[in-house]
Design an enzyme around this catalytic site. Structure first.
Site: not given
Length: 223
Positions: A11, A93
């Site tokens: 990201h 994550e």
């Protein structure tokens, strides 16, 4: 049909990358991209378009808001007819446990660095080994997807730093020590695997930076 490329993208820069205390005070999945992170995602989309041209793509996206936003800005570079996508929670994550003070978070991250990222477990959260298991399970799903006769020419995973390193570790059967030596990819960096039809294997064509210091205990297998 095996895709010509597997492309992993971290990201863009998020607010916790510029202010780490947000990891301690805000739900991790809600942390968004900075203005710089949005621009990085747009630039990643331009690079991806230059790489694949008019080839088709399938995007697998971590459901965190910063990865969704990265995908949205990348996807703007392509007509909707060129790609398909789905959210993939296994790409999320590492879970760091319940919200805590920033001082405690810094202490835990120091412990993790000293102990080793792969084995260290955050209280109430995950160890690197748990994320590895998720990635291992995801690979089984990907290989089944690749059996589809109309599978797109490019498989793109938009995810997080640890997931990318563990994907590389699992795909190439690297040791724990080799994993620990890998540096995090930069925000919005493309990590590219290319398929070699002659060997029926994928080659990692993106150079992964290695840490210079000795970051973990090492015990080679002796047989």
């Amino acid at each position: 049909m095996k895709p010509d490329r597997i492309i992993l993208i971290r990201h863009g820069e998020c607010f916790a990358n510029t202010d780490e205390s947000k990891f301690a005070t805000e739900p991790d999945y809600t942390i968004e991209l900075t203005d710089r992170g949005i621009q990085q995602a747009i630039e990643a989309g331009v690079k991806l378009k230059q790489l694949v041209g008019d080839e088709t793509l399938y995007f697998y996206i971590s459901p965190f808001w910063r990865t969704r936003s990265t995908f949205e800005n990348i996807a703007r570079q392509f007509p909707k007819s060129q790609f398909r996508y789905s959210e993939e929670p296994r790409l999320r994550e590492q879970e760091w446990g319940y919200l805590r003070s920033y001082d405690e978070l810094k202490k835990l991250k120091k412990e993790r660095k000293e102990y080793g990222v792969f084995y260290y477990r955050f209280p109430g959260g995950e160890a690197g080994t748990d994320v590895y298991d998720r990635i291992n399970d995801l690979l089984g799903s990907l290989h089944r997807d690749f059996l589809e006769p109309d599978y797109p020419q490019n498989c793109v995973l938009i995810t997080h730093s640890l997931a990318i390193r563990l994907f590389i570790m699992r795909w190439f059967h690297l040791s724990v020590e080799e994993f620990e030596e890998m540096c995090s990819p930069k925000n919005a960096e493309l990590v590219i695997f290319e398929y070699d039809a002659c060997s029926d294997e994928y080659r990692l064509i993106t150079e992964i930076e290695r840490k210079k210091e000795n970051v973990t205990r090492s015990r080679p297998i002796s047989i």
